[in-house]
Design an enzyme around this catalytic site. Sequence first.
Site, mmCIF file in Angstrom:
data_model
loop_
_atom_site.group_PDB
_atom_site.id
_atom_site.type_symbol
_atom_site.label_atom_id
_atom_site.label_comp_id
_atom_site.label_asym_id
_atom_site.label_seq_id
_atom_site.Cartn_x
_atom_site.Cartn_y
_atom_site.Cartn_z
ATOM 1 N N ASP A 236 -10.544 3.907 -9.144
ATOM 2 C CA ASP A 236 -10.436 4.846 -8.031
ATOM 3 C C ASP A 236 -9.634 6.095 -8.390
ATOM 4 O O ASP A 236 -10.072 7.228 -8.147
ATOM 5 C CB ASP A 236 -9.797 4.169 -6.817
ATOM 6 C CG ASP A 236 -10.707 3.129 -6.191
ATOM 7 O OD1 ASP A 236 -11.743 2.809 -6.806
ATOM 8 O OD2 ASP A 236 -10.387 2.648 -5.103
ATOM 9 N N ARG B 100 4.591 -1.806 -2.793
ATOM 10 C CA ARG B 100 4.208 -0.529 -2.192
ATOM 11 C C ARG B 100 5.385 0.295 -1.654
ATOM 12 O O ARG B 100 5.407 1.518 -1.831
ATOM 13 C CB ARG B 100 3.165 -0.749 -1.095
ATOM 14 C CG ARG B 100 1.819 -1.319 -1.567
ATOM 15 C CD ARG B 100 1.461 -0.931 -2.956
ATOM 16 N NE ARG B 100 0.071 -1.243 -3.315
ATOM 17 C CZ ARG B 100 -0.337 -1.403 -4.556
ATOM 18 N NH1 ARG B 100 0.536 -1.299 -5.547
ATOM 19 N NH2 ARG B 100 -1.603 -1.653 -4.821
ATOM 20 N N ASP C 65 -3.232 -1.377 1.804
ATOM 21 C CA ASP C 65 -2.356 -0.472 1.065
ATOM 22 C C ASP C 65 -2.265 0.912 1.690
ATOM 23 O O ASP C 65 -1.230 1.576 1.593
ATOM 24 C CB ASP C 65 -2.816 -0.361 -0.391
ATOM 25 C CG ASP C 65 -2.344 -1.531 -1.234
ATOM 26 O OD1 ASP C 65 -1.436 -2.250 -0.787
ATOM 27 O OD2 ASP C 65 -2.885 -1.730 -2.338
ATOM 28 N N SER D 136 -11.730 -5.744 -8.296
ATOM 29 C CA SER D 136 -10.540 -4.904 -8.337
ATOM 30 C C SER D 136 -9.335 -5.758 -8.705
ATOM 31 O O SER D 136 -9.204 -6.900 -8.264
ATOM 32 C CB SER D 136 -10.326 -4.252 -6.964
ATOM 33 O OG SER D 136 -9.113 -3.540 -6.935
#
Length: 413
Positions: free
Chosen positions: A12, A92, A121, A177
């Site tokens: 991505d 995160r 996310d 992923s």
Amino acid sequence: MKIVLAYSGGLDTSVLVKWLKEEYSAEIVTFAADVGQQEELDGLEEKAKATGAVAHYTLDLVEEFASDFIYPMMRANAIYEGQYYLGTSIARPLISKHHIEIARQEGATHVAHGATGKGNDQCRFELGYAALAPDLEIISPWRMDKFRKAFPGRKEMIDWCREQGVNVEASASKPYSMDRNLLHISYEAGILEDPWFDPTTPENKAMFKLTTSPEDAPDQAEYVELDFEKGDCVAVNGEALSPAGVMLKLNALAGKHGIGRIDIVENRFVGMKSRGVYETPGGTILLHGHKQVESLTMDRDLEHLRDGLIPKYAELVYNGFWYAPEREALQAFIDESQKSVTGTVRLKLYKGNIITVGRKSPVSLYDENIASMEGVKSDYNPDDASGFIHLQGLRLRARAKAQGGPRLGDLRK
């Protein structure tokens, strides 16, 4: 215009560097947080600049991640929905924090990320930005119709990378992923979207990177001792280690013995169910050991009260509210509860299993004389139990006399 992009070098974000540059006529600065990805960071700066970035930062955040994020969460015994060790979730807020610092340093007015518009996310990153830098503008391409039209799926992104000569691990033969850090690796999307798909079969098990398959793990069990001080693991097998050092050591031990794999369907914050496969080797041992030392040293009612708060704490971490006042308040209570959680636990590791085989503490609440069934004199007098049980049954007897109590027929159902 200058945009700082949270960059992993994966599919991505490799696409996003050039897309953002052209779409916004902007300078793109890429930022990667080293939270324990190891070899995945190799060549990241070269890759980012080759796709159009004017500058790149890779920050070593491994020790901060372990000491200020993983360890506080482990003190809470936080597991989301009883299964997920929150490995992606807890990284995160740290990434958001340093993303903002790079934006300030570069004088950027915008930050961007490559989180999917269907995932958690996007919430975690942007709630972090909101708490720490509400003035920054946020670009989330996956929530833009024009971006999704250009790249409706992973196939189109993989094809684009091939055309552009961008090297990414994702391929047609490995369409899923992956996100790695010091605490875990997560696998999702692609072939894993089918909840009936089995990734552990011989033809699929090469997906796993941190753990040996339990079937292939050593036939000989291995013992490990963990020393805890105030809820934190400070040594492994008598060797004093930093929080990151503990995680690395336990990752190797657990991975060798096939410990720490889970395959779950979880409830995402945005409302959908999602299938994820996770490897959390060292974290699984660490949390197991922590619970064992708590069982010896923590007051019963304090432990039960804390346990009642674990689902809420885990939900806050999962949803992205690390910097919210309620998480901070819960953390203060949890840290207070850990003041006496000091001791050593001995564990046996064998083919995916963690077996507790000993625990000790200089501040243990366990009294062998009180617990003994051998008639040893202690502060516990069995005669006192008669009055205790009589009073506990008072309300039950009152109900039975006044209202008839539970009917026998009800009990048989």
